[in-house]
Design an enzyme around this catalytic site. Structure first.
Site, short mmCIF file in Angstrom:
data_model
loop_
_atom_site.label_atom_id
_atom_site.label_comp_id
_atom_site.label_asym_id
_atom_site.label_seq_id
_atom_site.Cartn_x
_atom_site.Cartn_y
_atom_site.Cartn_z
N ARG A 74 0.84 -1.20 0.00
CA ARG A 74 0.00 0.00 0.00
C ARG A 74 0.87 1.25 0.00
NH1 ARG A 74 -4.89 1.91 -1.51
NH2 ARG A 74 -6.12 2.86 0.15
N THR A 106 -8.93 -0.12 -9.09
CA THR A 106 -8.28 -1.41 -8.97
C THR A 106 -8.44 -2.45 -10.06
OG1 THR A 106 -9.97 -2.51 -7.65
CG2 THR A 106 -8.41 -1.17 -6.48
N GLU A 108 -6.14 3.82 -7.65
CA GLU A 108 -7.32 4.42 -7.01
C GLU A 108 -8.35 4.85 -8.04
OE1 GLU A 108 -9.34 7.18 -5.95
OE2 GLU A 108 -10.13 6.02 -4.29
N SER A 165 -10.31 -0.92 0.72
CA SER A 165 -11.34 -1.95 0.69
C SER A 165 -10.91 -3.18 -0.09
CB SER A 165 -12.63 -1.40 0.06
OG SER A 165 -13.13 -0.32 0.82
#
Length: 600
Positions: free
Chosen positions: A117, A411, A431, A484
């Site tokens: 991330r 994504t 994103e 998420s």
């Protein structure tokens, strides 16, 4: 240190514990923006059956690249790297080396949750996305800026995973993508339509010159597109490793593009880039339907929310969710929506980067404990409540404020199972579609390059509520924004054999797409393709979105009679799924995008 999770220990712990841009750019609707990329039509899919191995990815060219690597004796991780490098070329709107991701990898003995991330620069402050009056700025205004770019983590994560679980040489994994970048690939229908619909990409001169004609039109479907800049960058990375991305000329070029933007320039430095480190986390596993379902811990909210929803439904043990027909009824959907609202209330209050926020009760699994799920299930009533609040897992009394709803996108997903039963699930992202809309050429001076993410807009724009209580997912230096993304692997806990791999793009709706597919594949015994093609639902705290054209008026009226606020929308998931059966590996790819399953 690498944190590996033996499945036997994970299951034992459970036993002890009982585990598209068509919006109005000037004023986007938060719930509308929680959908994934825009709809671009359906691609008919009948599903696949492969005997030895399978690679499911968002584009046929990428899936075939992964197959090629497996044929050469590569591991699942090797194949995933090749797949991702091709996706960054042919599906640039969704992922690439300018972004990040989560990789859940099973090597036959251990399960590793590789966290790639993005991180906030050291100079980032909690008021990053507040205007001069201290109000949250417009979402789309924040997106198209250097300040929205987080330190990309994808390459460092892939290289760390390769060092631990790869078999072929690193440079060999770049060959399929380099060949396509140099020789060209046909622009797909989806890429063409997304280019044509995007209102912001023109604002970047490099992107305008590369993805559009001289007349300003999106490159047509079928246009043979080469990307010489990306080919050159890939060649350098293949030879020098990921360090070449985080230091030297490539790093300097990246910073030049984001620190000099007219609007909201980035505070990122060479030290931020050189200091990036992927993290090998312990996977978060939960027991469901006598299976072991493993996913990502925070900073992802996906696994916790998915398993809370499914766990609450399992506690209720209602005939309304026992099969597909009953589930897609007013009673079944009401129960699902209410379970989702409870999970999203917990998500909004508690979930953020674990290096910055303590888990409730000191353990994220407190949110999945049977007693806690029973207490949450008791809150579901025949009529929906106007407001749903977070619970108190681990008897926690918290001063945190819930994060208001705000947009999430993104994504691409990859699922792979090799001939030895090893496998992975990897979800990666820039994103928003086309990320920050900043195309960088690495200083090569050639056409093309890669797009940078806007992942920092996944942080809460508001750092605190009106009472001054902090929001867990606020911007802080070095912090990873909440996600998420829900890469998921399912195991038989008795044999420790991999049963399934799945995941999806879709912003906050990823949670629902993953939950739906798990229900279809494991509870209702559908093939991956049939489970993926089930009608989509995306339930958030304020409203529930139902896939347009898939539900009759009676159902909508019946849900509204139960107090639900429902709307029909295009819900363009991009689910990939693989299921191991006696007949072979069954594969499915979402007809709403361009997914494909290659294998043998």
């Amino acid at each position: 240190m690498t944190r590996k999770t033996p499945l036997a220990l994970a299951f034992a712990a459970l036993l002890i514990g009982c585990a598209g841009l068509s919006e109005d750019v000037s004023s986007p609707d938060p719930v509308e923006l929680q959908q994934p990329e825009m709809a671009t039509g359906l691609q008919e899919r009948e599903g696949w059956v492969h005997e030895n191995y399978a690679v499911a990815a968002a584009n046929p060219l990428a899936a075939e690249a992964g197959k090629q690597i497996l044929e050469q004796g590569g591991s699942a991780v090797d194949a995933a790297i090749a797949v991702q490098l091709v996706l960054g070329l042919v599906e640039p709107q969704s992922s690439g080396i300018g972004g990040g991701g989560f990789l859940l990898s099973w090597d036959g003995e251990h399960l590793i949750a590789w966290d790639g991330r993005e991180t906030a620069p050291a100079g980032a402050t909690p008021d990053l996305f507040l205007d001069a009056e201290g109000r949250p700025m417009n979402f789309m205004e924040a997106v198209a800026s250097g300040g929205a770019v987080g330190v990309p983590g994808l390459l460092a994560m892939l290289e760390a995973a390769h060092k631990e679980q790869g078999e072929l040489p690193w440079e060999q994994l770049f060959e399929p993508a380099i060949q396509l970048a140099e020789e060209g690939f046909p622009v797909s229908s989806r890429l063409h339509q997304m280019l044509a619909a995007d209102p912001l990409l023109h604002s970047n001169p490099a992107a305008r010159g590369f993805y559009f004609t001289q007349e300003g039109e999106a490159l047509p479907e079928g246009h043979l597109l080469t990307n010489p800049a990306l080919a050159a960058i890939y060649r350098q990375l293949a030879q020098e490793g990921s360090e070449a991305f985080y230091t030297g000329a490539l790093a300097e070029n990246l910073l030049e593009n984001i620190t000099r933007t007219e609007h909201l320039p980035s505070s990122m430095t060479l030290e931020d880039l050189a200091g990036y480190q992927p993290i090998a986390r312990e996977a978060l596993c939960a027991s469901w339907l006598e299976q072991l379902v493993c996913g990502f811990p925070p900073p992802s909210s996906g696994q916790l929310a998915v398993m809370q929803i499914l766990g609450i439904l399992e506690v209720l043990n209602k005939p309304e969710t026992a099969n597909q027909e009953n589930f897609y009824s007013p009673e079944g959907l009401h129960l699902y929506i209410e379970a989702s609202r409870l999970a999203f209330a917990d998500r909004a209050k508690y979930l953020a980067d674990p290096d910055f926020v303590e888990a409730p009760g000191g353990d994220w699994s407190s949110l999945l404990q049977p007693d806690y799920l029973k207490s949450r299930a008791r809150e579901i009533a025949p009529v929906a409540r106007d407001e749903v609040r977070a619970g108190f897992p681990g008897n926690l009394i918290s001063n945190l404020a819930p994060q208001p709803e705000q947009p999430e996108y993104g994504t691409s997903h990859i699922s792979i199972i090799d001939s030895q039963g090893r496998g992975l699930a990897m979800t990666t992202s820039v994103e928003q579609a086309f990320g920050s809309r900043i195309l960088v050429d690495g200083g090569t001076g050639l056409a093309g390059g890669y797009l940078l993410n806007n992942q920092l807009t996944d942080f809460s724009f508001r750092p605190e509520d009106d009472a001054g209580r902090p929001i867990a997912n606020r911007v802080e230096p070095g912090k990873r924004p909440r996600s998420s993304m829900s890469p998921t692997l399912v195991f038989n806990p008795h044999s420790e054999e991999l049963v399934a791999s799945l995941g999806s793009p879709g912003g906050a709706a990823i949670i629902h797409y993953t939950a739906k597919t798990l229900l279809g594949m494991l509870q209702w015994q559908l093939s991956p393709q049939d489970a993926i093609q089930l009608p989509n639902i995306a339930a958030f705290d304020s409203r529930t979105l139902l896939e347009k054209g898939r539900f009759d008026d009676y159902l909508l009226v019946s849900l509204e009679a139960r107090g639900q606020k429902v709307e029909e929308r295009e819900l363009t998931s991009g689910i990939q799924g693989l299921l191991v059966t006696p007949q072979g590996i069954l594969g499915g790819a979402d007809p709403r995008r361009e997914g494909w399953v290659a294998g043998d």
